[in-house]
Design a protein around this motif. Structure first.
Motif, mmCIF file in Angstrom:
data_model
loop_
_atom_site.group_PDB
_atom_site.id
_atom_site.type_symbol
_atom_site.label_atom_id
_atom_site.label_comp_id
_atom_site.label_asym_id
_atom_site.label_seq_id
_atom_site.Cartn_x
_atom_site.Cartn_y
_atom_site.Cartn_z
ATOM 1 N N VAL A 286 10.977 3.651 3.249
ATOM 2 C CA VAL A 286 10.922 4.462 2.028
ATOM 3 C C VAL A 286 9.927 5.610 2.172
ATOM 4 C CG1 VAL A 286 10.573 4.447 -0.472
ATOM 5 C CG2 VAL A 286 11.480 2.399 0.670
ATOM 6 N N SER A 287 8.664 5.292 2.491
ATOM 7 C CA SER A 287 7.637 6.327 2.613
ATOM 8 C C SER A 287 7.922 7.242 3.803
ATOM 9 C CB SER A 287 6.259 5.683 2.789
ATOM 10 O OG SER A 287 5.731 5.242 1.552
ATOM 11 N N GLU B 243 13.121 17.768 4.934
ATOM 12 C CA GLU B 243 13.910 16.632 5.420
ATOM 13 C C GLU B 243 13.926 16.610 6.947
ATOM 14 O OE1 GLU B 243 15.035 14.325 3.515
ATOM 15 O OE2 GLU B 243 14.630 15.298 1.599
ATOM 16 N N PRO B 244 14.142 15.438 7.560
ATOM 17 C CA PRO B 244 14.179 14.128 6.909
ATOM 18 C C PRO B 244 12.775 13.578 6.705
ATOM 19 C CG PRO B 244 14.585 13.859 9.234
ATOM 20 C CD PRO B 244 14.423 15.349 9.009
ATOM 21 N N GLN B 245 12.649 12.637 5.792
ATOM 22 C CA GLN B 245 11.350 12.028 5.522
ATOM 23 C C GLN B 245 11.052 10.879 6.485
ATOM 24 O OE1 GLN B 245 8.845 12.943 2.860
ATOM 25 N NE2 GLN B 245 9.997 14.666 3.677
ATOM 26 N N ILE B 246 12.074 10.326 7.126
ATOM 27 C CA ILE B 246 11.869 9.331 8.181
ATOM 28 C C ILE B 246 12.363 9.949 9.478
ATOM 29 C CG2 ILE B 246 12.462 7.030 9.033
ATOM 30 C CD1 ILE B 246 12.701 6.115 6.147
ATOM 31 N N ARG B 247 11.431 10.252 10.371
ATOM 32 C CA ARG B 247 11.741 10.994 11.598
ATOM 33 C C ARG B 247 11.561 10.092 12.811
ATOM 34 N NH1 ARG B 247 8.683 16.741 10.041
ATOM 35 N NH2 ARG B 247 9.578 16.864 7.938
ATOM 36 N N LYS B 248 12.647 9.921 13.542
ATOM 37 C CA LYS B 248 12.638 9.050 14.713
ATOM 38 C C LYS B 248 12.718 9.878 15.983
ATOM 39 C CE LYS B 248 14.731 5.078 12.384
ATOM 40 N NZ LYS B 248 15.841 4.081 12.411
ATOM 41 N N LEU C 228 0.805 -1.218 0.000
ATOM 42 C CA LEU C 228 0.000 0.000 0.000
ATOM 43 C C LEU C 228 0.843 1.274 0.000
ATOM 44 C CD1 LEU C 228 -2.945 0.798 -0.133
ATOM 45 C CD2 LEU C 228 -3.012 0.820 2.365
ATOM 46 N N PRO C 229 1.884 1.411 0.820
ATOM 47 C CA PRO C 229 2.705 2.627 0.732
ATOM 48 C C PRO C 229 3.320 2.832 -0.653
ATOM 49 C CG PRO C 229 3.136 1.488 2.791
ATOM 50 C CD PRO C 229 2.304 0.564 1.966
ATOM 51 N N ARG C 230 3.771 1.751 -1.281
ATOM 52 C CA ARG C 230 4.324 1.883 -2.636
ATOM 53 C C ARG C 230 3.248 2.358 -3.614
ATOM 54 N NH1 ARG C 230 4.150 -0.969 -7.072
ATOM 55 N NH2 ARG C 230 3.090 -2.706 -6.045
ATOM 56 N N TYR C 231 2.046 1.802 -3.474
ATOM 57 C CA TYR C 231 0.918 2.213 -4.313
ATOM 58 C C TYR C 231 0.659 3.710 -4.163
ATOM 59 C CZ TYR C 231 -3.979 2.424 -5.901
ATOM 60 O OH TYR C 231 -5.146 2.754 -6.536
ATOM 61 N N LEU D 34 3.617 7.135 7.329
ATOM 62 C CA LEU D 34 3.528 5.969 8.189
ATOM 63 C C LEU D 34 3.842 6.413 9.614
ATOM 64 C CD1 LEU D 34 5.466 3.374 5.984
ATOM 65 C CD2 LEU D 34 3.126 4.226 5.749
ATOM 66 N N VAL D 35 3.145 5.822 10.588
ATOM 67 C CA VAL D 35 3.355 6.205 11.977
ATOM 68 C C VAL D 35 3.603 4.955 12.812
ATOM 69 C CG1 VAL D 35 0.925 6.152 12.674
ATOM 70 C CG2 VAL D 35 2.483 7.708 13.822
ATOM 71 N N LEU D 36 4.559 5.042 13.741
ATOM 72 C CA LEU D 36 4.998 3.960 14.620
ATOM 73 C C LEU D 36 5.780 2.875 13.885
ATOM 74 C CD1 LEU D 36 1.999 3.444 17.082
ATOM 75 C CD2 LEU D 36 4.111 4.705 17.474
#
Length: 345
Positions: A159-160, A318-323, A139-142, A152-154
């Motif tokens: 990639v997404s 940025e960044p697209q992936i945030r921790k 689904l994220p790729r779609y 996306l969360v948690l």
């Protein structure tokens, strides 16, 4: 909008006429998306609107602008305390940014997830926040291929756009805490292997074990679901001493798993906090209220929620992936230092 005394609904045109201004001027004065104008004309328009009983149709207005100020949130289930708390945090973060959040549940089945996502998209949401992502999730790729705004969360697929806790650090903190208390016989109950959380928390746990040169039997590294019943089964599996001894400590990769381990330990006559040290993950509200309060890794849900919303409403930054950094909360379940604890039977 509320009806007038004659039963007709008050329109923006009515407010403009009664205020002696153009419709566009009245619209700007009543636009609640930003800071309200303090001009005399705008104040006059708002006063007239209130007297007439006008209520702005924000949904229709947003549709004309091409957005609805609404975000869809997809979670596996709301009976999961963490998912319920995550949605509440997303609601707060969305409201603070002038958005409304609506939720749908999907279970862990990819087809159900897709149907639920399509239902939310049919409501013209401005973006989707997924707490359901599997590592093999299409689904994220779609969404990426079709330029659907999403985050996306948690969990993350790597990639997404994603907002999550640093699960590897969290797993490390949990097991390092047990090692620092003197434990070397440590079992690790991880989450499902199809989730980034399960894999990352196990990686953190392994790093702590490797640093301490601890070799853990394969039988003490158990992949399970995230439910209490999974913790009960896995707890029995590692505590019944199938390899001739049992662990003196357990790291359970979420608090539900940990509570299942507590139930299994009670069933086997093992006292948590005295004969068995235990650390969970997520620090749900119940953790501190148990008869033996549960040591746990706290995840900053409000910070994660804000990051997820911002990834949609302020894309491209940025960044697209945030921790976000987790914190260990030690309590009675992890017990006293090992040298002062009773020997394991």
């Amino acid at each position: 909008m509320e009806p007038t005394a004659s039963g007709a609904q008050v329109t923006l045109k009515d407010v403009a006429a009664a205020s002696g201004v153009s419709i566009s001027t009245a619209s700007r004065a009543l636009d609640d998306r930003g800071n309200a104008s303090g001009s005399a004309a705008a104040i006059h328009v708002r006063k007239v609107a209130e007297e007439l009983g006008y209520r702005r149709n924000s949904f229709a207005s947003n549709l004309r602008r091409g957005d609805t100020r609404t975000l869809g949130v997809l979670v596996p289930r709301l009976s999961d305390t963490v998912m319920a708390l995550m949605f509440e945090a997303l609601e707060r973060a969305a409201a603070a940014r002038g958005y409304f959040a609506m939720v749908a549940t999907s279970g862990d089945d990819p087809e159900d997830e897709r149907r639920a996502a399509e239902t939310l998209l049919d409501r013209n949401v401005d973006g989707l926040i997924l707490a359901t992502a599997r590592l093999d999730d299409e689904l994220p790729r779609y969404f990426r291929e079709r330029n659907v705004a999403h985050a996306l969360v948690l969990r993350t697929d790597g990639v997404s756009p994603s907002a999550l806790g640093d699960d590897e650090v969290g797993g490390y903190l949990a097991v390092r805490h047990l090692i620092d208390l003197g434990h070397r016989d440590i079992a690790v109950l991880t989450g499902p292997s199809f989730t980034s959380t399960g894999i990352a928390r196990l990686a953190g746990a392994r790093r702590a074990l490797d640093e301490a040169a601890i070799e853990t039997p394969a039988e003490w590294l158990v992949a399970a679901g995230y439910g209490i019943e999974n913790g009960f089964s896995a707890g029995h599996e590692v505590l019944e001493g199938g390899i001739g001894r049992r662990p003196s400590a357990v790291f359970a990769a979420n608090d539900n798993l940990a509570m299942g381990v507590i139930a299994a330990a009670h069933h086997l006559g093992i006292e948590v906090g005295e004969e068995l040290a235990l650390v969970g993950y997520n620090d749900i509200p119940l953790s501190s209220r148990l008869s033996t309060p549960l040591s746990s890794v706290r995840v900053p849900l409000d910070q994660i929620a804000g990051n997820a919303i911002d990834l949609i409403v302020n894309p491209g930054k940025e960044p697209q992936i945030r921790k976000s950094m987790p914190t260990l909360i030690p309590r009675a379940s992890s017990g006293a230092p090992r040298h002062s604890m009773p020997q394991v039977r």
